[in-house]
Design an enzyme around this catalytic site. Structure first.
Site, short mmCIF file in Angstrom:
data_model
loop_
_atom_site.label_atom_id
_atom_site.label_comp_id
_atom_site.label_asym_id
_atom_site.label_seq_id
_atom_site.Cartn_x
_atom_site.Cartn_y
_atom_site.Cartn_z
CG HIS A 184 -0.34 0.22 2.47
ND1 HIS A 184 0.35 -0.77 2.61
CD2 HIS A 184 0.06 0.94 3.64
CE1 HIS A 184 1.32 -0.58 3.91
NE2 HIS A 184 1.24 0.38 4.39
CG HIS A 187 6.81 4.95 0.92
ND1 HIS A 187 6.45 5.87 1.62
CD2 HIS A 187 7.51 3.68 1.62
CE1 HIS A 187 6.54 5.45 3.14
NE2 HIS A 187 6.95 4.29 3.22
#
Lengths: 170, 170
Positions: B34, B115
């Site tokens: 995620h 990220h």
């Protein structure tokens, strides 16, 4: 891509289930504790938005309903899966039926036994031990089902939520 | 109860991330791959529906936007976390900002570096080895962000999705 439809019960129920799943359920890392409403099915290329619309329609016409867990049970002798038994209320049976009729192909291989899996793929000794322990504990829970979720499966077997369908919303 | 807000990227990106996470990320079993948009925060008793309304409002006014991963990077020397670097587009920065302003307390401790974590808590040898390997591979991905999800954390650290907020709806 494999899809599935599940309900995630209250944190209390998930926490209780995880205390067993962590050690005794090989699917522990793949998905949080859940009640499967429609097991793994495929959606034809380009048809996802149609399925999402249909799930929205079903959620819209569903009212929140109580979920009761009253005991621990197992699928023995078919499998040695141990689970929290969810009382098969009219509402959950009707919901599961809607997810397997109309626009959805009926791919069911077993009668619907709503449950939260606690342990599976056990040795005989583990099975007897865990079931004995669970039966000495009190496992009664109440929750309100007010949504379900459409998930898809990654290559490693893990499930990611695609969308959430809250009841009685547009 | 701890809540968090995340975006789950395309299956392709999640599969690529999991091939590393499985071995090198101790959070592997806690959540699928995620992009964190808002890290762990609490919601006062009885305020969940207010937060959900606010998230709906933010999702409504957000348009789907592209997400690009162009390389692998690390937080060294702060931590040895290795990740897919998400290009910090105006849209993702604006979205993250909205989730930390207005009705939301700004609890950020670090600048936002979007990220997807691949590996963390590594030994020095693992760190050098994995980063070297990843840098020889091609990791460029494109995806469209069209939703985010509100998750809550179970006692074992695992995250369950509470609700999904699709952009530009109702």
């Amino acid at each position: 891509m494999n899809f599935g439809i599940a309900y995630f019960p209250s944190k209390e129920i998930q926490d209780a289930a995880n205390s067993y799943r962590k050690r005794y359920d090989p699917h522990y890392a793949l998905i949080p504790p859940h009640v499967t409403l429609k097991s793994s099915f495929t959606i034809a290329e380009g048809k996802l938005s149609e399925v999402v619309s249909e799930l929205k329609r079903i959620a819209n016409e569903t009212k929140p309903f109580p979920l009761r867990i009253t005991k621990v049970s197992s699928f023995e002798p078919v499998t040695n899966t141990i689970y929290f038994k969810v009382e098969p209320s009219d509402e959950i049976i009707e919901l599961e039926e809607k997810l397997h009729s109309g626009k959805f192909e009926d791919t069911r291989k077993h009668p619907f036994v709503p449950h939260v899996t606690l342990a599976q793929d056990l040795t005989h000794v583990e099975f007897t031990d865990i079931l004995g322990r669970l039966n000495m504990e009190n496992h009664q829970y109440e929750d309100t089902v007010d949504r379900f979720q459409l998930l898809y499966q990654l290559e490693n077997g893990q499930w990611t939520v695609h969308d959430t369908f809250v009841f009685g919303k547009e």
